[in-house]
Design an enzyme around this catalytic site. Structure first.
Site, mmCIF file in Angstrom:
data_model
loop_
_atom_site.group_PDB
_atom_site.id
_atom_site.type_symbol
_atom_site.label_atom_id
_atom_site.label_comp_id
_atom_site.label_asym_id
_atom_site.label_seq_id
_atom_site.Cartn_x
_atom_site.Cartn_y
_atom_site.Cartn_z
ATOM 1 N N TYR A 22 44.472 -42.390 -38.264
ATOM 2 C CA TYR A 22 42.783 -43.073 -38.249
ATOM 3 C C TYR A 22 42.528 -43.575 -36.868
ATOM 4 C CZ TYR A 22 39.860 -45.968 -39.489
ATOM 5 O OH TYR A 22 38.678 -47.315 -40.037
ATOM 6 N N SER A 45 36.641 -49.210 -35.106
ATOM 7 C CA SER A 45 37.803 -49.872 -35.889
ATOM 8 C C SER A 45 38.541 -51.363 -34.973
ATOM 9 C CB SER A 45 38.616 -48.928 -37.289
ATOM 10 O OG SER A 45 39.888 -49.910 -37.598
ATOM 11 N N LYS A 50 38.981 -42.370 -34.148
ATOM 12 C CA LYS A 50 37.784 -43.623 -33.418
ATOM 13 C C LYS A 50 38.227 -43.903 -31.977
ATOM 14 C CE LYS A 50 37.015 -44.744 -37.618
ATOM 15 N NZ LYS A 50 35.345 -44.468 -38.470
HETATM 16 P P1 NAD Z 1 34.137 -45.592 -47.872
HETATM 17 O O1 NAD Z 1 35.663 -44.883 -48.853
HETATM 18 O O2 NAD Z 1 34.388 -46.887 -47.923
HETATM 19 O O3 NAD Z 1 33.209 -45.250 -47.269
HETATM 20 C C1 NAD Z 1 32.779 -44.160 -46.349
HETATM 21 C C2 NAD Z 1 32.057 -43.215 -47.145
HETATM 22 O O4 NAD Z 1 31.860 -41.820 -46.166
HETATM 23 C C3 NAD Z 1 32.424 -42.918 -47.567
HETATM 24 O O5 NAD Z 1 31.353 -43.134 -49.589
HETATM 25 C C4 NAD Z 1 32.030 -41.369 -48.798
HETATM 26 O O6 NAD Z 1 32.178 -40.587 -49.733
HETATM 27 C C5 NAD Z 1 31.577 -40.763 -47.051
HETATM 28 N N1 NAD Z 1 32.186 -39.267 -46.661
HETATM 29 C C6 NAD Z 1 33.486 -38.925 -46.503
HETATM 30 N N2 NAD Z 1 33.285 -38.394 -45.474
HETATM 31 C C7 NAD Z 1 32.108 -37.692 -45.541
HETATM 32 C C8 NAD Z 1 31.626 -36.074 -45.034
HETATM 33 N N3 NAD Z 1 32.644 -34.896 -44.048
HETATM 34 N N4 NAD Z 1 30.330 -36.482 -45.366
HETATM 35 C C9 NAD Z 1 29.793 -36.795 -45.580
HETATM 36 N N5 NAD Z 1 29.440 -38.149 -46.508
HETATM 37 C C10 NAD Z 1 31.571 -38.645 -46.497
HETATM 38 O O7 NAD Z 1 34.315 -46.468 -46.217
HETATM 39 P P2 NAD Z 1 34.308 -47.802 -45.938
HETATM 40 O O8 NAD Z 1 35.006 -48.980 -45.869
HETATM 41 O O9 NAD Z 1 32.407 -48.690 -46.064
HETATM 42 O O10 NAD Z 1 34.456 -47.848 -43.815
HETATM 43 C C11 NAD Z 1 32.827 -46.927 -43.953
HETATM 44 C C12 NAD Z 1 33.424 -46.906 -42.157
HETATM 45 O O11 NAD Z 1 33.623 -48.070 -41.621
HETATM 46 C C13 NAD Z 1 34.593 -45.512 -41.303
HETATM 47 O O12 NAD Z 1 34.062 -44.906 -40.917
HETATM 48 C C14 NAD Z 1 35.594 -46.839 -41.563
HETATM 49 O O13 NAD Z 1 36.556 -45.458 -41.189
HETATM 50 C C15 NAD Z 1 35.545 -48.028 -40.861
HETATM 51 N N6 NAD Z 1 36.208 -48.903 -40.929
HETATM 52 C C16 NAD Z 1 36.337 -49.768 -42.151
HETATM 53 C C17 NAD Z 1 36.884 -50.528 -42.422
HETATM 54 C C18 NAD Z 1 37.721 -51.757 -43.342
HETATM 55 O O14 NAD Z 1 38.471 -52.628 -43.342
HETATM 56 N N7 NAD Z 1 37.047 -50.926 -44.546
HETATM 57 C C19 NAD Z 1 37.392 -51.689 -41.263
HETATM 58 C C20 NAD Z 1 37.184 -50.715 -39.561
HETATM 59 C C21 NAD Z 1 36.565 -49.006 -39.165
HETATM 60 N N1 UFG Z 2 49.039 -56.204 -47.641
HETATM 61 C C1 UFG Z 2 49.510 -56.609 -48.359
HETATM 62 N N2 UFG Z 2 50.036 -56.038 -49.382
HETATM 63 C C2 UFG Z 2 48.876 -55.445 -49.807
HETATM 64 C C3 UFG Z 2 48.244 -55.033 -49.311
HETATM 65 C C4 UFG Z 2 48.089 -55.500 -47.765
HETATM 66 O O1 UFG Z 2 51.116 -57.634 -48.060
HETATM 67 O O2 UFG Z 2 49.449 -54.629 -51.083
HETATM 68 C C5 UFG Z 2 49.116 -56.867 -46.597
HETATM 69 C C6 UFG Z 2 49.106 -55.908 -45.013
HETATM 70 O O3 UFG Z 2 50.280 -55.611 -44.744
HETATM 71 C C7 UFG Z 2 48.012 -56.585 -43.935
HETATM 72 C C8 UFG Z 2 47.423 -57.414 -44.977
HETATM 73 O O4 UFG Z 2 47.459 -57.071 -45.947
HETATM 74 O O5 UFG Z 2 49.168 -57.446 -42.911
HETATM 75 C C9 UFG Z 2 45.906 -57.046 -44.289
HETATM 76 O O6 UFG Z 2 46.042 -54.888 -44.908
HETATM 77 P P1 UFG Z 2 45.061 -53.953 -45.355
HETATM 78 O O7 UFG Z 2 45.524 -53.043 -46.079
HETATM 79 O O8 UFG Z 2 43.736 -55.098 -46.115
HETATM 80 O O9 UFG Z 2 44.324 -54.734 -43.820
HETATM 81 P P2 UFG Z 2 44.940 -53.519 -42.527
HETATM 82 O O10 UFG Z 2 44.744 -54.841 -41.741
HETATM 83 O O11 UFG Z 2 46.131 -53.002 -42.618
HETATM 84 O O12 UFG Z 2 43.867 -53.011 -41.757
HETATM 85 C C10 UFG Z 2 42.326 -52.645 -42.347
HETATM 86 C C11 UFG Z 2 41.312 -51.466 -42.625
HETATM 87 C C12 UFG Z 2 41.379 -50.633 -41.254
HETATM 88 C C13 UFG Z 2 41.397 -51.467 -40.017
HETATM 89 C C14 UFG Z 2 42.050 -52.640 -39.871
HETATM 90 C C15 UFG Z 2 41.014 -53.534 -38.625
HETATM 91 O O13 UFG Z 2 41.815 -50.859 -43.799
HETATM 92 O O14 UFG Z 2 40.179 -49.774 -41.598
HETATM 93 O O15 UFG Z 2 41.471 -53.126 -40.753
HETATM 94 O O16 UFG Z 2 41.527 -54.512 -38.843
HETATM 95 F F1 UFG Z 2 41.301 -50.509 -38.821
#
Ligand code: NAD
Ligand code: UFG
Length: 332
Positions: free
Chosen positions: A143, A119, A147
């Protein structure tokens, strides 16, 4: 060519379920391994699905051996920054202990290739933007720490055990599948784009914009929104890189463009044709002002570039999903 079987942990989640489809389209056999703590069975219908926890070594060992798995893509984790501050134990236990437990089974079963969902949170408060992979790792929440720990373990496991891995540092994942009926459904939802669209749908009275005094063009925080299909494609390319003999490395995955919270609201109003009522609230603790990626390294080394770079197109894909499934997967 021998068909390779890959294990996708967390494949019933948002990014994993999109990636599973691209892997299958590229000819890989995919086994999804997910405990459904945050994922959706409906997101992987038609896939070979095992309900299991990455901390369950016996189960994993059996699945990997019986299925003849050659590579692992590890998405399974908890991924909410705020929750990690309130409940760090969950994060260290699931993301670190769970990740290390999975890695032990990977080593034991002789798997040589591993793709890790890292991330942008590994960088913490940026010292410069766009952020490249040389930027110091200084996470500001548990978090992001989890990572970094896994990335460091992966570097050490390569040196000691020859496990080859790619850590993909995603910036803000968003959007929904451009062809199939899957999208983003987190519970609780904390991400900006789905919350904006839920507000457009009338499910929320208004959006709270966290902070209006950031040093940005309009005072609201700037992020790099990257379409989930572009993220998914980067996994397929990274896997091929490893299979072709590539060395352990990490790549940023971003769009390279920064959009403010107000930009997102405006684009969503244009796409949906609806008003998105909002009011300003306090900054969310731990939120950096600007997070924008330099994705030059993966472009240079693997030829990956984002294809869906327009904010409106990204939001359009998410809007189609949310409008069709206003309550997510559960009640479709
Ligand atoms: P998500 O929550 O939709 O998916 C994660 C999945 O992992 C879920 O289906 C959950 O049931 C499963 N899971 C969690 N713990 C588990 C365990 N112990 N055993 C088996 N399954 C388990 O999340 P996502 O948004 O798809 O994110 C996927 C990955 O990408 C994560 O590692 C997250 O940290 C990383 N990531 C996401 C974002 C984002 O913006 N969504 C940004 C940066 C990194
Ligand atoms: N925000 C608002 N109002 C809301 C929700 C979000 O103003 O109700 C703002 C946040 O303050 C931020 C932006 O919108 O400035 C984006 O927020 P998100 O929660 O959508 O995403 P983040 O940037 O906080 O985090 C996401 C993922 C993390 C990852 C990160 C990397 O959730 O896992 O992007 O950029 F690490």
């Amino acid at each position: 060519m021998r068909i390779l079987k890959v294990l996708v942990t967390g494949g019933a989640g948002y990014i994993g379920s999109h990636t599973a489809r691209q892997l299958a389209a590229e000819g890989y056999e995919v086994v999804i391994y997910d405990n459904l703590s945050r994922g959706h069975r409906e997101a992987v219908s038609g896939f070979n699905f095992v309900r299991g926890d990455v901390r369950d070594k016996d189960r994993l060992r059996r699945v990997i051996k019986e299925e003849g798995i050659s590579a692992v893509l590890h998405f399974a984790a908890n991924s909410q920054v705020g929750e990690s501050v309130e409940n760090p134990e969950l994060y260290y236990e699931n993301n670190v202990a769970g990740g290390l437990s999975l890695l032990s089974v990977v080593l034991e079963t002789g798997i040589k290739y591993f793709i890790f969902s890292s991330s942008a949170a590994v960088y913490g408060e940026p010292q410069y933007v766009p952020i490249d992979e040389e930027h110091t790792l200084n996470p500001t929440n548990p978090y992001g720490e989890t990572k970094v720990i896994l990335e460091r373990a992966l570097a050490a496991y390569d040196k000691a055990y020859n496990l080859k891995s790619v850590s993909l540092r995603y910036f803000n994942a968003c959007g929904a599948h451009m062809g199939e009926d899957i999208g983003e459904d987190h519970e609780p939802e904390t991400h900006l784009i789905p919350l904006v669209l839920k507000t457009a749908l009338g499910q929320r009275e208004q959006l709270i914009v966290f902070g209006k005094d950031y040093p940005t063009k309009d005072g609201t925080a700037v992020r790099d929104y990257i379409h989930v299909d572009d993220l998914a494609r980067a996994h397929v390319i990274s896997l091929k890189y490893l299979l072709d003999g590539g060395e352990t490395t990490c790549f940023n995955l971003g769009n390279g463009n920064g959009f403010s919270v107000l930009d997102v609201i405006k684009a969503a109003e244009k796409v949906t044709g609806r008003k998105v009522p909002y009011k300003f609230g306090n900054r969310r603790p731990g939120d950096p002002a600007i997070l924008v990626a330099s994705a030059e390294k993966i472009k240079r080394e693997l030829g990956w570039e984002p294809e869906i770079t327009s904010l409106e197109r990204i939001i359009q894909s998410a809007w189609e999903w949310h409008r069709k499934h206003p309550t997510g997967f559960a009640k479709r």
